[in-house]
Scaffold this active site. Structure first.
Site, short mmCIF file in Angstrom:
data_model
loop_
_atom_site.label_atom_id
_atom_site.label_comp_id
_atom_site.label_asym_id
_atom_site.label_seq_id
_atom_site.Cartn_x
_atom_site.Cartn_y
_atom_site.Cartn_z
N ASP A 175 -4.89 7.70 9.44
CA ASP A 175 -5.22 6.96 10.65
C ASP A 175 -5.22 7.87 11.87
O ASP A 175 -4.53 8.87 11.92
CB ASP A 175 -4.20 5.84 10.85
CG ASP A 175 -4.28 4.86 9.71
OD1 ASP A 175 -5.39 4.41 9.42
OD2 ASP A 175 -3.24 4.60 9.09
N LYS A 213 0.84 -1.21 0.00
CA LYS A 213 0.00 0.00 0.00
C LYS A 213 0.88 1.26 0.00
O LYS A 213 0.65 2.19 -0.78
CB LYS A 213 -0.89 0.01 1.25
CG LYS A 213 -1.56 1.35 1.54
CD LYS A 213 -2.42 1.32 2.78
CE LYS A 213 -1.70 1.53 4.08
NZ LYS A 213 -1.28 2.90 4.36
N ASN A 214 1.86 1.26 0.89
CA ASN A 214 2.64 2.49 1.06
C ASN A 214 3.63 2.74 -0.06
O ASN A 214 4.29 3.77 -0.08
CB ASN A 214 3.32 2.50 2.43
CG ASN A 214 2.28 2.62 3.53
OD1 ASN A 214 1.14 3.03 3.28
ND2 ASN A 214 2.65 2.26 4.76
N ARG A 242 -3.76 9.76 4.18
CA ARG A 242 -2.49 10.42 4.37
C ARG A 242 -1.72 10.61 3.06
O ARG A 242 -1.04 11.61 2.84
CB ARG A 242 -1.66 9.55 5.34
CG ARG A 242 -0.27 10.03 5.63
CD ARG A 242 -0.29 11.19 6.58
NE ARG A 242 1.05 11.64 6.91
CZ ARG A 242 1.29 12.73 7.62
NH1 ARG A 242 0.29 13.46 8.08
NH2 ARG A 242 2.51 13.10 7.88
N ASP A 258 4.31 0.18 12.09
CA ASP A 258 3.05 -0.43 11.66
C ASP A 258 2.85 -1.82 12.27
O ASP A 258 1.74 -2.33 12.32
CB ASP A 258 3.02 -0.56 10.13
CG ASP A 258 3.32 0.76 9.48
OD1 ASP A 258 2.43 1.60 9.46
OD2 ASP A 258 4.46 0.97 9.05
N1 EPU Z 1 6.72 13.71 11.01
C1 EPU Z 1 6.81 15.04 11.35
N2 EPU Z 1 6.75 15.97 10.36
C2 EPU Z 1 6.63 15.63 9.05
C3 EPU Z 1 6.53 14.28 8.70
C4 EPU Z 1 6.57 13.33 9.71
O1 EPU Z 1 6.95 15.37 12.52
O2 EPU Z 1 6.60 16.54 8.20
C5 EPU Z 1 6.79 12.69 12.06
C6 EPU Z 1 5.48 11.92 12.18
O3 EPU Z 1 4.54 12.59 12.96
C7 EPU Z 1 5.94 10.62 12.82
C8 EPU Z 1 7.34 10.42 12.16
O4 EPU Z 1 7.74 11.70 11.69
O5 EPU Z 1 6.11 10.78 14.20
C9 EPU Z 1 7.35 9.43 11.03
O6 EPU Z 1 6.39 9.78 10.05
P1 EPU Z 1 6.59 9.46 8.49
O7 EPU Z 1 6.56 10.74 7.76
O8 EPU Z 1 7.77 8.56 8.31
O9 EPU Z 1 5.27 8.65 8.19
P2 EPU Z 1 4.27 8.87 6.99
O10 EPU Z 1 5.00 9.07 5.74
O11 EPU Z 1 3.24 9.84 7.38
C10 EPU Z 1 4.23 6.37 6.31
C11 EPU Z 1 3.18 5.31 6.17
C12 EPU Z 1 2.71 4.86 7.54
C13 EPU Z 1 3.90 4.39 8.35
C14 EPU Z 1 4.98 5.49 8.42
C15 EPU Z 1 6.25 5.07 9.11
C16 EPU Z 1 2.12 5.96 4.12
C17 EPU Z 1 0.88 6.43 3.44
N3 EPU Z 1 2.05 5.83 5.44
O12 EPU Z 1 3.57 7.45 6.96
O13 EPU Z 1 1.86 3.76 7.30
O14 EPU Z 1 3.48 4.08 9.65
O15 EPU Z 1 5.32 5.89 7.08
O16 EPU Z 1 6.83 4.01 8.47
O17 EPU Z 1 3.13 5.67 3.47
C18 EPU Z 1 0.04 2.34 7.63
O18 EPU Z 1 0.34 1.80 6.57
O19 EPU Z 1 -0.81 1.86 8.41
C19 EPU Z 1 0.71 3.58 7.99
C20 EPU Z 1 0.25 4.39 8.91
#
Ligand code: EPU
Length: 446
Positions: free
Chosen positions: A140, A42-43, A116, A330
């Site tokens: 989420d 998915k991601n 997201r 995750d």
């Molecule tokens: N963060 C910030 N500022 C930002 C971006 C992120 O503070 O501008 C923080 C977040 O709040 C978090 C940490 O950095 O505490 C990590 O966030 P990240 O940006 O890596 O996550 P994401 O890109 O929002 C993706 C996946 C998530 C997965 C995370 C970590 C997608 C759509 N989502 O989220 O997947 O948990 O990476 O690996 O790619 C899921 O599949 O259930 C899911 C939530």
């Protein structure tokens, strides 16, 4: 391949997962036996779909999972002017996307704010036409999920960014390559900035970049399209951009979903039995597999499969979530569910998302003994959990409740299970194919 709807730009929803209220009913305990095939991640696929905006023409993306987040992204791309043809269930056809010469610059409320990954449109839209208005992303419910690193990095590339009426409004006459140091190796920020940087003049360096296999998959796809990226899979990415863009459509097969694969490994850890999970690279779950072996799970791997054998109750262990190659955040709900039935006291320390703990109360309803101390969860394993009526609050939490129910006595109802369909392709059916007694009921809310 499903027929296109009347308006060729609207993906056909009829054969796709929908947003209806669902309940999954699981009767346990029962051991799992057999083979499951996991689809594309998915991601990864959501970002690959966003990346198609970078070049006009037709793309074929294979190994696309039938999940509702893919449908949402397809709707967003259609609203931007693309033609999207989704494969119908299990026909193994690729997802086809045709991107027009000019894409719209507005990804609206109503779709973009429901998940997201919509934020991933910013980078490619800016690279393509120098402007983007994207509704602030949803997703989420596990605490604040800021996008400051996305926006700060774009500002480094010369993008003017404002938040107006719940939308990110971004504009750049010409993006210039820059050095961007991320405070944290954010997956989403790395991907967004990568896609923006291919359209910036000169060299961009993303320091402290994320190294997740899904980021590598995006780098591979962009490279096939003609982007010049060095350092894929390391924490420093170097992108030689170009303005105007000189990319072309490419075909690609999505990397296997390591999180879905890990869900099945945890399921067999709870239920016992022998399951082969196909379609995943075991190296993408290296740390997890090491831990599961320590807990007593026997494992055999090939390049693209993992066989897990569990003949006795597993022993407790300590886990800590970390950016890749660490144990992914995750996985945490599955690990807590696993520890809830393992022998002894185990723990999971969360280092990424402050509030990713809501499923704990639901597991307690099933008799799990779990304590939370800030970002640590301490779990005392029970011989058996008990069936209960529980609620899924997000994709992974929902899947964790279902696999916990495999080890519980009686019939568990997992309410709001439609969240699971955002990231799992027929989860109930796959578990049934392994011998589990799982049913799904749908209450259509449309
Ligand atoms: N963060 C910030 N500022 C930002 C971006 C992120 O503070 O501008 C923080 C977040 O709040 C978090 C940490 O950095 O505490 C990590 O966030 P990240 O940006 O890596 O996550 P994401 O890109 O929002 C993706 C996946 C998530 C997965 C995370 C970590 C997608 C759509 N989502 O989220 O997947 O948990 O990476 O690996 O790619 C899921 O599949 O259930 C899911 C939530």
């Amino acid at each position: 391949m499903s027929a296109l709807a009347k308006d060729k730009r609207q993906p056909d929803r009829s054969r796709q997962p929908d947003c209806s209220g669902r309940t999954i009913l699981v009767r346990g305990p029962a051991a799992l036996r057999g083979t499951v095939q996991v689809g594309g991640a998915k991601n990864s696929v959501l970002k690959l779909m966003a990346a198609t905006l970078l070049a006009e023409g037709t793309y074929q993306i294979a190994n696309v999972p039938q999940i509702s987040d893919v449908l949402l992204m397809a709707e967003l791309l259609a609203a931007l002017g693309c033609e999207v043809t989704l494969p119908s269930h299990h026909d193994q056809e690729p997802l086809m996307i045709t991107v027009p010469e000019r894409i719209a610059s507005f990804a609206s409320h109503g779709i973009a704010d429901r998940f997201r990954a919509s934020v991933a449109l910013l980078g490619p839209m800016l690279a393509r036409h120098g402007e983007a208005v994207v509704a602030l992303p949803g997703g989420d419910d596990f605490g604040a999920r800021p996008i400051d690193m996305h926006l700060g990095g774009l500002a480094n590339l010369g993008v003017e960014v404002e938040i107006i009426d719940g939308c990110v409004q971004a504009r750049a006459k010409k993006m210039r390559g820059a050095t961007i140091r991320l405070d944290f190796p954010s997956v989403g920020a790395t991907e967004n900035l990568l896609m923006a940087a291919v359209g910036a003049t000169g060299t961009t360096v993303i320091d402290n970049a994320a190294r997740e296999p899904e980021v590598v998959d995006l780098c591979d796809f962009l490279t096939k399209m003609g982007a010049r990226i060095a350092g894929s899979g390391t924490n420093t990415l170097r992108i030689e951009g170009g303005n105007p863009l000189s990319l072309a459509p490419a075909d690609h097969s999505v990397v296997g979903d390591r999180i879905v694969a890990a869900t099945f490994l945890a399921a067999v850890g709870i239920a016992g039995g022998e399951v082969t999970v196909k379609g995943v690279n075991p190296a993408h779950l290296g740390v997890l597999c090491g831990k599961l072996r320590d807990m007593g799970m026997a494992m055999q791997t090939t390049d693209a499969s993992i066989t897990a054998i569990v003949s006795a109750r597993l022993r407790a262990a300590k886990f800590s979530t970390l950016p890749y190659p660490g144990v992914a955040t995750d996985l945490k709900p599955f690990l807590v569910a696993l520890l809830a039935t393992a022998e002894g006291v185990g723990s999971v320390t969360e280092n990424l998302f402050a509030q990713r703990f809501r499923y704990v109360n639901e597991l307690r309803l099933m008799g799990a003994d779990i304590r939370i101390d800030t970002n640590h969860v301490v779990v005392e394993g029970q011989d058996r959990l008990q069936a209960a009526r529980v609620t899924a609050h997000d994709i992974r939490a929902g899947a964790a409740l279902v696999i916990a129910a495999l080890g519980a006595h009686g019939e568990t109802s997992v309410l709001e299970a439609q969240h699971i369909a955002r990231g799992y392709d027929d989860f109930a059916g796959q578990l049934r194919s392994l011998g589990a007694e799982v049913r799904e009921t749908v209450v259509n809310r449309r």
